[in-house]
Design a protein around this motif. Structure first.
Motif, PDB file in Angstrom:
ATOM      1  N   HIS A  59      40.124  49.751  32.760  1.00  0.00           N
ATOM      2  CA  HIS A  59      38.782  50.726  32.360  1.00  0.00           C
ATOM      3  C   HIS A  59      37.438  50.916  33.781  1.00  0.00           C
ATOM      4  CE1 HIS A  59      35.686  51.590  29.880  1.00  0.00           C
ATOM      5  NE2 HIS A  59      34.305  50.791  29.732  1.00  0.00           N
ATOM      6  N   THR A  60      37.804  50.162  33.799  1.00  0.00           N
ATOM      7  CA  THR A  60      36.649  50.176  35.459  1.00  0.00           C
ATOM      8  C   THR A  60      36.787  50.132  36.363  1.00  0.00           C
ATOM      9  OG1 THR A  60      37.534  47.742  35.808  1.00  0.00           O
ATOM     10  CG2 THR A  60      35.515  47.682  34.469  1.00  0.00           C
ATOM     11  N   GLY A  61      38.702  50.262  37.072  1.00  0.00           N
ATOM     12  CA  GLY A  61      38.698  51.014  38.141  1.00  0.00           C
ATOM     13  C   GLY A  61      39.317  49.981  39.202  1.00  0.00           C
ATOM     14  N   PHE A  62      39.132  48.893  38.626  1.00  0.00           N
ATOM     15  CA  PHE A  62      39.075  47.273  39.121  1.00  0.00           C
ATOM     16  C   PHE A  62      40.153  46.713  39.254  1.00  0.00           C
ATOM     17  CE2 PHE A  62      34.568  48.288  40.533  1.00  0.00           C
ATOM     18  CZ  PHE A  62      34.552  48.927  41.572  1.00  0.00           C
ATOM     19  N   ALA A  63      40.910  46.878  38.363  1.00  0.00           N
ATOM     20  CA  ALA A  63      42.068  45.983  37.775  1.00  0.00           C
ATOM     21  C   ALA A  63      43.326  45.598  38.857  1.00  0.00           C
ATOM     22  CB  ALA A  63      42.626  47.185  36.836  1.00  0.00           C
ATOM     23  N   GLY A  64      43.491  44.411  38.791  1.00  0.00           N
ATOM     24  CA  GLY A  64      44.417  44.031  39.894  1.00  0.00           C
ATOM     25  C   GLY A  64      43.149  43.098  40.129  1.00  0.00           C
ATOM     26  N   GLU A  65      43.025  41.991  39.596  1.00  0.00           N
ATOM     27  CA  GLU A  65      42.736  40.586  40.607  1.00  0.00           C
ATOM     28  C   GLU A  65      42.844  39.670  40.107  1.00  0.00           C
ATOM     29  OE1 GLU A  65      40.320  41.161  43.054  1.00  0.00           O
ATOM     30  OE2 GLU A  65      39.149  42.881  43.167  1.00  0.00           O
ATOM     31  N   VAL A  66      44.282  38.977  40.775  1.00  0.00           N
ATOM     32  CA  VAL A  66      44.631  38.668  40.634  1.00  0.00           C
ATOM     33  C   VAL A  66      44.189  36.582  41.363  1.00  0.00           C
ATOM     34  CG1 VAL A  66      47.146  37.142  40.505  1.00  0.00           C
ATOM     35  CG2 VAL A  66      47.708  39.452  40.145  1.00  0.00           C
ATOM     36  N   GLY A  67      43.493  37.380  42.008  1.00  0.00           N
ATOM     37  CA  GLY A  67      43.275  36.448  43.233  1.00  0.00           C
ATOM     38  C   GLY A  67      41.535  35.933  42.538  1.00  0.00           C
ATOM     39  N   HIS A  68      41.663  36.311  41.585  1.00  0.00           N
ATOM     40  CA  HIS A  68      40.314  35.780  40.924  1.00  0.00           C
ATOM     41  C   HIS A  68      40.707  35.028  39.660  1.00  0.00           C
ATOM     42  CE1 HIS A  68      37.193  36.421  44.262  1.00  0.00           C
ATOM     43  NE2 HIS A  68      38.025  37.224  44.267  1.00  0.00           N
ATOM     44  N   THR A  69      41.822  34.888  39.246  1.00  0.00           N
ATOM     45  CA  THR A  69      42.180  34.653  37.910  1.00  0.00           C
ATOM     46  C   THR A  69      41.843  33.032  38.585  1.00  0.00           C
ATOM     47  OG1 THR A  69      44.138  34.216  38.597  1.00  0.00           O
ATOM     48  CG2 THR A  69      44.193  36.354  37.224  1.00  0.00           C
ATOM     49  N   ILE A  70      41.714  32.488  37.431  1.00  0.00           N
ATOM     50  CA  ILE A  70      41.239  31.126  37.418  1.00  0.00           C
ATOM     51  C   ILE A  70      42.228  29.818  36.878  1.00  0.00           C
ATOM     52  CG2 ILE A  70      39.749  29.382  36.814  1.00  0.00           C
ATOM     53  CD1 ILE A  70      37.468  31.722  35.745  1.00  0.00           C
ATOM     54  N   ILE A  71      42.845  29.172  37.783  1.00  0.00           N
ATOM     55  CA  ILE A  71      43.917  28.240  37.133  1.00  0.00           C
ATOM     56  C   ILE A  71      43.437  26.836  37.469  1.00  0.00           C
ATOM     57  CG2 ILE A  71      45.955  29.005  38.657  1.00  0.00           C
ATOM     58  CD1 ILE A  71      44.438  26.600  40.275  1.00  0.00           C
ATOM     59  N   ASP A  72      41.741  26.330  37.466  1.00  0.00           N
ATOM     60  CA  ASP A  72      41.423  24.924  37.169  1.00  0.00           C
ATOM     61  C   ASP A  72      40.229  25.903  37.251  1.00  0.00           C
ATOM     62  OD1 ASP A  72      41.102  22.160  36.429  1.00  0.00           O
ATOM     63  OD2 ASP A  72      41.319  22.551  38.665  1.00  0.00           O
TER      64      ASP A  72
END
Lengths: 318, 318
Positions: free
Chosen positions: A159-172
């Motif tokens: 929706h935003t054009g910014f999809a794909g930020e696996v680096g900023h998914t939270i693991i803890d």
């Protein structure tokens, strides 16, 4: 032959390349991104370099357009938006300004913008290993962790054009403080920066022997850790194992969402090769939901490091 | 008018509905999924019911096909694969067998299969709130947590056909043991099952007063927790807050990957309405990377609970 122009805008340098359809960078121009903090001046210089390259081939060939990979580049808006490491503040109307500048000089070229990791993913599709891969994830391991997600042969912009930020998914949620203001982002562990934080923690929390103790703590780089690991240093190897574990978790969670066939690793840390890849593969399979186990190959990118950013940007023209 | 036939295969019942193009279920047939553990017998009964419904309209109308939502349903293969809660083992060639049975009786109908949550997502696109939404995530909150991901107007199936398992993304590698064999899956916290585990932990770990202490621990249901929360029971409210927090983390991580405009909640726990939605919205914004903050609306699904599974399955025919 068809050509395209790929531009890699980095915090320090802007590199502009003329790329032929086989993926060869036939000529390059360079300027300092910080040459001027006045955007219009900077973009005038960029336009001049584009025209210089275009002139080399335009008489007898078609130039498909100009592709730009830039931090916080937005595909939908053709903008750079609030990029922390660039000298320009706020929203830069990159596409609009450049197209007008080029047209004024008689160059009718379409400008396309996206972020670096998305450009790398498209580069992998056009010039790299992903030519016939419909679903894959590109992970760029640099100072941070970027990613480009391809679903059914198309890059996901969302929706935003910014999809794909696996680096900023939270693991803890109680994890390391990230520069983005949140805690526990994958990037804070699995980047060149992250692995250095990990080794410092390890050196501080144990008395175990390590080649790395010979280096001043503040000067240890990810390359030092890699070299120590190559020599069999057990602390360095454990550090890579932990880094791979966190990266695997981030990739696994993203893979539950889009079910890729391949994951490609690119940049900095990926040069560690099997030292990173072997534990990564092991942990990825552990973290994957059963239906995805053994369905995903992790490989190094097929793009040459040196030209990858330009190739990715140039690939946007396709 | 065009019609389609939607089938919801559940562990106990199989419901077959005739759906018109406005999304009204005009007639229904039902049979027990466990009627026979011999797949061929079961599918013969299903085919007979399909034909019964088709006969009601086929003279004067077009029947678009048969859509089936089933646990572990695979869109690419037209199969059910190793569904733990169904009486059939291994891989069931659902599409192939049913199409042959129907054709034998003179019904040339295309059969399409997917899992329940994907069917719900497609149902939301065709009959619900997502008619003009290009990027969204459908979350089904039942005994487990399912999800269907839509990117650029198309459901994401991925390489395996099983994409969209947000319920099995991991939010804590040392978290609760999940039925899937791994630890810390979103589903283990944010489902009807998960919230009951949470309240039991809370009741055991504190001496705080709660209406829920009047119920035998083994008999507490998610509905009891909801009713207690409605009455202002602070432990029950805290339990919903925690549930919302974990669900928000799962949704945030998936949203970093695909950048949706909307997230729709469906089923069981979503009936809690604002008790779940309010903390969910708060935590989602906290967990999102800055570029995604305030770009995602979370809403309840627009599908009527009663017919949603059939509508989702029927929508597969479009």
């Amino acid at each position: 032959m068809d050509y395209s122009i790929g531009i890699d805008i980095g915090g320090t340098n802007t590199v502009i390349g003329l790329v032929d359809e086989s993926g060869t960078v036939v000529a390059k121009e360079k300027l300092r991104t910080k040459e001027s903090s006045i955007v219009d001046d900077y973009l005038k210089s960029v336009a001049t370099k584009i025209e210089l390259l275009a002139d080399r081939v335009k008489e007898e060939n078609l130039i498909l357009g100009v592709g730009i990979g830039a931090p916080n580049g937005n595909y939908y808006h053709g903008t750079i938006e609030y990029a922390p490491n660039l000298p320009f503040n706020g929203i830069i109307e990159l596409k609009e300004i450049l197209e007008v500048l080029l047209l004024k000089d008689g160059y009718n070229l379409k400008v396309t913008v996206t972020n670096d990791a998305n450009a790398a993913a498209i580069g992998e599709m056009i010039y790299g290993k992903a030519k016939n891969v419909r679903n894959f994830i590109m992970i760029t391991l640099g100072t941070g962790v970027g990613s480009g997600i391809v679903v059914d042969g198309k890059l996901v912009y969302g929706h935003t054009g910014f999809a794909g930020e696996v680096g900023h998914t939270i693991i803890d949620i109680d994890g390391r403080q990230c520069n983005c203001g949140r805690k526990g982002c994958v990037e804070r562990y699995a980047s060149a920066t992250g692995i250095v934080i990990t080794i410092k923690e390890m050196l501080a929390n144990t008395t175990r022997d390590s080649i790395l103790r010979a280096i001043k703590e503040d000067e240890i780089t990810s390359k030092d850790i890699y070299e120590a690991a190559l020599k069999g240093d057990s602390l360095a190897l454990e550090c890579f194992d932990y880094t791979a574990k966190i990266l695997a978790l981030g990739i696994a969670n993203a893979s539950e969402v889009t079910s890729p066939e391949k994951v490609y690793l690119f940049g900095g840390l990926s040069k560690a090769g099997d030292i990173l890849l072997n534990p990564l593969k092991k942990y990825l399979n552990e973290f994957l939901f059963s239906v995805f186990q053994n369905t995903i190959d992790i490989e190094l990118s097929g793009l040459k490091e040196e030209d990858a950013a330009i190739l990715g940007a140039a690939a946007l023209c396709y």
